[in-house]
Scaffold this active site. Structure first.
Site, PDB file in Angstrom:
ATOM      1  N   ASP A 122       0.865  -1.183   0.000  1.00 47.06           N
ATOM      2  CA  ASP A 122       0.000   0.000   0.000  1.00 47.06           C
ATOM      3  C   ASP A 122       0.900   1.231   0.000  1.00 47.06           C
ATOM      4  O   ASP A 122       2.129   1.105  -0.097  1.00 47.06           O
ATOM      5  CB  ASP A 122      -0.957  -0.019   1.212  1.00 47.06           C
ATOM      6  CG  ASP A 122      -2.294   0.627   0.867  1.00 47.06           C
ATOM      7  OD1 ASP A 122      -2.294   1.799   0.476  1.00 47.06           O
ATOM      8  OD2 ASP A 122      -3.336  -0.053   0.990  1.00 47.06           O
TER       9      ASP A 122
ATOM     10  N   HIS B 285      -2.855   3.053  -4.530  1.00 51.15           N
ATOM     11  CA  HIS B 285      -2.265   2.593  -3.267  1.00 51.15           C
ATOM     12  C   HIS B 285      -0.872   2.017  -3.509  1.00 51.15           C
ATOM     13  O   HIS B 285      -0.537   0.940  -3.027  1.00 51.15           O
ATOM     14  CB  HIS B 285      -3.182   1.545  -2.609  1.00 51.15           C
ATOM     15  CG  HIS B 285      -4.425   2.137  -2.000  1.00 51.15           C
ATOM     16  ND1 HIS B 285      -4.409   2.847  -0.818  1.00 51.15           N
ATOM     17  CD2 HIS B 285      -5.714   2.153  -2.429  1.00 51.15           C
ATOM     18  CE1 HIS B 285      -5.641   3.251  -0.540  1.00 51.15           C
ATOM     19  NE2 HIS B 285      -6.457   2.863  -1.494  1.00 51.15           N
TER      20      HIS B 285
ATOM     21  N   GLU C 132      -9.938   2.724  -5.215  1.00 47.20           N
ATOM     22  CA  GLU C 132      -9.555   4.106  -4.918  1.00 47.20           C
ATOM     23  C   GLU C 132      -8.392   4.593  -5.787  1.00 47.20           C
ATOM     24  O   GLU C 132      -7.307   4.883  -5.294  1.00 47.20           O
ATOM     25  CB  GLU C 132      -9.190   4.227  -3.426  1.00 47.20           C
ATOM     26  CG  GLU C 132     -10.366   3.867  -2.525  1.00 47.20           C
ATOM     27  CD  GLU C 132     -10.056   3.946  -1.022  1.00 47.20           C
ATOM     28  OE1 GLU C 132     -10.966   4.311  -0.266  1.00 47.20           O
ATOM     29  OE2 GLU C 132      -8.912   3.647  -0.608  1.00 47.20           O
TER      30      GLU C 132
HETATM   31  C1  TNX Z   1     -10.949   1.795   2.323  1.00 47.16           C
HETATM   32  S1  TNX Z   1     -11.586  -1.076   1.456  1.00 47.16           S
HETATM   33  C2  TNX Z   1      -9.869   1.168   1.744  1.00 47.16           C
HETATM   34  C3  TNX Z   1      -8.655   0.945   2.551  1.00 47.16           C
HETATM   35  C4  TNX Z   1      -8.754   1.561   3.913  1.00 47.16           C
HETATM   36  C5  TNX Z   1     -10.138   1.312   4.478  1.00 47.16           C
HETATM   37  C6  TNX Z   1     -10.312   1.809   5.891  1.00 47.16           C
HETATM   38  C7  TNX Z   1     -10.635  -0.620   0.373  1.00 47.16           C
HETATM   39  C8  TNX Z   1     -10.614  -1.435  -0.793  1.00 47.16           C
HETATM   40  N1  TNX Z   1      -9.924   0.540   0.532  1.00 47.16           N
HETATM   41  O1  TNX Z   1      -7.519   1.420   1.853  1.00 47.16           O
HETATM   42  O2  TNX Z   1      -7.780   1.011   4.725  1.00 47.16           O
HETATM   43  O3  TNX Z   1     -11.102   1.924   3.658  1.00 47.16           O
HETATM   44  O4  TNX Z   1     -11.527   1.386   6.433  1.00 47.16           O
END
Ligand code: TNX
Length: 539
Positions: A195, A266, A330
């Protein structure tokens, strides 16, 4: 008198009986097993374990036998119980294949105990069930009530995800996590290895990924929801040898480890370690704050794919499981919009926009991994850019991504933030971290992985399971990680294993009372349910 009670009958009786006393009586009659077995029939009497109890097991039963280690006096040779002896026998029986490799039959009678299953995994689960009927502390003398259990899982993916990037957890912690999972018949550990804040797996071709990428100079503090990097430096990684040890232990516990290598977002820890991976080409630092980062892998650069193919090639070789998680969540498209190479890629590939560019990215990665005999799974954002043909989807932003993917014929693991985020606090007050909306034990227990929109349709078959996610931005110790995971993980284990009709939260709470001393004996921390989690909790 022989009492015959299947759990389904008990559930039906519970629905029919309004009064509390009848419910309580039925409940205590259930074997204290989590997840609740599909069928359990009681009979008269008990089997007494003693120093004279002989275990009869073939070599194939090794992993199951290991579960029962410490509970028996003698281990028998050969395959037959000597006349007059009282034996516990473990046997693979191909005739049971119809219920799947994880199914099993367990019969406890005064004369002997039999564990039978079509495959090693089922036999292992039979042993886990028997072990839950034995005292928490291994000891030779024990009395187990006569019962016939016939059991098989509802879903084939019963998972937990552990984020070792935001905070690193050593292999010994992973062993303990897997032991607790296996006790609850969970079979998939998804390990989030990369990440923005840390790269945690040694890659031979790119030592910089762990020399540089596994260390950050500071952290956002874990004791408040702050983004300022005033917390401690942090780091750590698994060598290949460490990971082989994790995989060896996982195999003994019938757990598949699904590695996640995040892309195209990430990815700051990788971009900080290896030159030429981002659109702008600048050298970043391993991130010291949480959240979504705008710097992602450049989708126009061939160097990025050369890099990822080498990394994924090593990952594919190391991990024996078929599935590799490639992230996909994301991904801000800002840099791609400004990047001449990404824009050229959009033109030459005839793509409509940056969403489709992500779809193209994931398909190219899928193609590569297919050539290595692997399949990909990704977070539900990958639905938006067009799904790679064989990709499975992990639905996290709700159920909709999963519904769309299932309707398109893709396998889906349900892991929505509404029920499955174990980084979110467990009660409104008195919790160590105020993260997320509370997801209480009863809420997790009430999770139904097959959404009404799919129930009864062929697409329901595409829902292959459920998973709890332990994101660790605000989880900076082993103790806290376990506190957040258990007993919510036990509720999820029951959601993923037991037939929907057997669901009974009050019964689950009663059975949990027997599980928690076992966690104590295993050295596993957990949150003790409070009054707010009581039988009347409704969410
Ligand atoms: C969203 S769930 C994210 C993570 C974070 C999390 C915290 C996901 C695929 N992405 O990068 O750690 O929320 O709750």
């Amino acid at each position: 008198m022989k009492t015959t009670t299947t759990i389904a009958m008990v559930a039906a009786a519970l629905l029919a009986v309004a009064g509390g006393t009848a419910r309580a009586a039925e409940r205590t009659a259930l074997p204290h097993i989590i997840p609740a077995p599909a069928r359990a029939e009681f009979c008269e009497g008990t089997f007494e374990f003693s120093r004279d109890t002989i275990i009869i097991a073939s070599e194939e039963a090794a992993t199951a036998l290991a579960v029962l280690n410490g509970y028996f006096g003698a281990k028998g040779e050969g395959t037959a119980c000597p006349p007059g002896a009282r034996c516990v026998s473990l046997a693979i029986d191909a005739a049971l294949a119809a219920n799947g490799p994880e199914s099993y039959e367990l019969s406890v009678a005064p004369e002997g105990v039999e564990l039978r299953a079509p495959a090693q995994a089922g036999l292992f689960y039979a042993a886990q069930t028997l072990r839950q009927m034995l005292p928490a502390e291994p000891g030779i003398a024990a009395s187990v009530p006569c019962v016939k259990i016939s059991d098989a899982p509802r879903f084939r993916w019963r998972g937990l995800m552990l984020d070792v990037s935001r905070h690193f957890f050593p292999k010994e912690f992973v062993f303990r996590m897997m032991e607790a999972m296996a006790a609850l018949k969970m079979n998939t550990l998804h390990i989030h290895l990369t990440d923005d804040q840390g790269w945690r797996l040694e890659i031979d071709a790119f030592p910089a990924l762990t020399k540089t990428g596994a260390w950050r100079g500071a952290s956002s503090p874990a004791d408040e929801l702050s983004m300022s990097p005033s917390g401690p430096a942090h780091g750590g990684f698994y060598t290949k040898q460490d990971m082989r040890e994790i995989l060896r232990r996982a195999a003994e516990l019938h757990i598949t480890v699904v590695p996640e290598i995040e892309m195209p977002g990430h990815a700051v820890a990788a971009i900080a370690s290896v030159p030429g991976l981002s659109c702008k080409g600048e050298r970043l630092k391993v991130s010291t704050r949480w959240g979504v980062h705008k710097d992602v892998y450049c989708a126009g650069s061939e160097r990025v794919f050369e890099f990822l193919e080498i990394v994924l090639g090593e990952v594919a070789e190391l991990f024996p499981g078929e599935i590799i998680h490639v992230g996909g969540d994301e991904v801000p498209k800002h840099n791609w919009r400004q990047c001449p190479k990404c824009q050229e890629r959009i033109r030459t590939e005839g793509l409509a926009n940056e969403e489709e560019l992500q779809g193209w990215f994931m398909k190219r990665i899928e193609n590569f991994l297919e050539s290595r005999g692997k399949r990909i799974i990704g977070w539900d954002e990958i639905v938006e850019g067009g799904l790679p043909p064989r990709a499975a989807v992990m639905s996290w932003r709700g159920m909709q991504g999963g519904i769309t993917a299932a309707l398109e014929g893709h396998d889906v693991v349900m892991s929505p933030t509404s029920h499955c985020y174990f980084d979110y606090m467990q009660a409104e007050t008195g919790e160590p971290r105020r993260v997320g909306r509370p997801i209480e034990l009863a809420k997790v227990y009430g999770f139904e992985p097959v959404p009404p929109a799919l129930a009864g349709t062929p697409a329901a078959e595409r829902i292959i399971g459920a998973q709890g996610n332990i994101w660790t931005e605000y989880i900076d110790s082993e103790e806290l990680a376990e506190y957040m995971t258990w007993p919510r993980g036990a509720a999820l284990a029951e959601v993923a294993w037991s037939p929907k009709e057997t669901k009974d939260y009050a019964g689950f709470l009663a059975r949990l009372e027997s599980l928690l001393p076992r966690f104590d004996a295993m050295g596993v921390n957990y949150r003790r349910p409070g009054p707010e989690d009581g039988a009347n909790a409704r969410f």
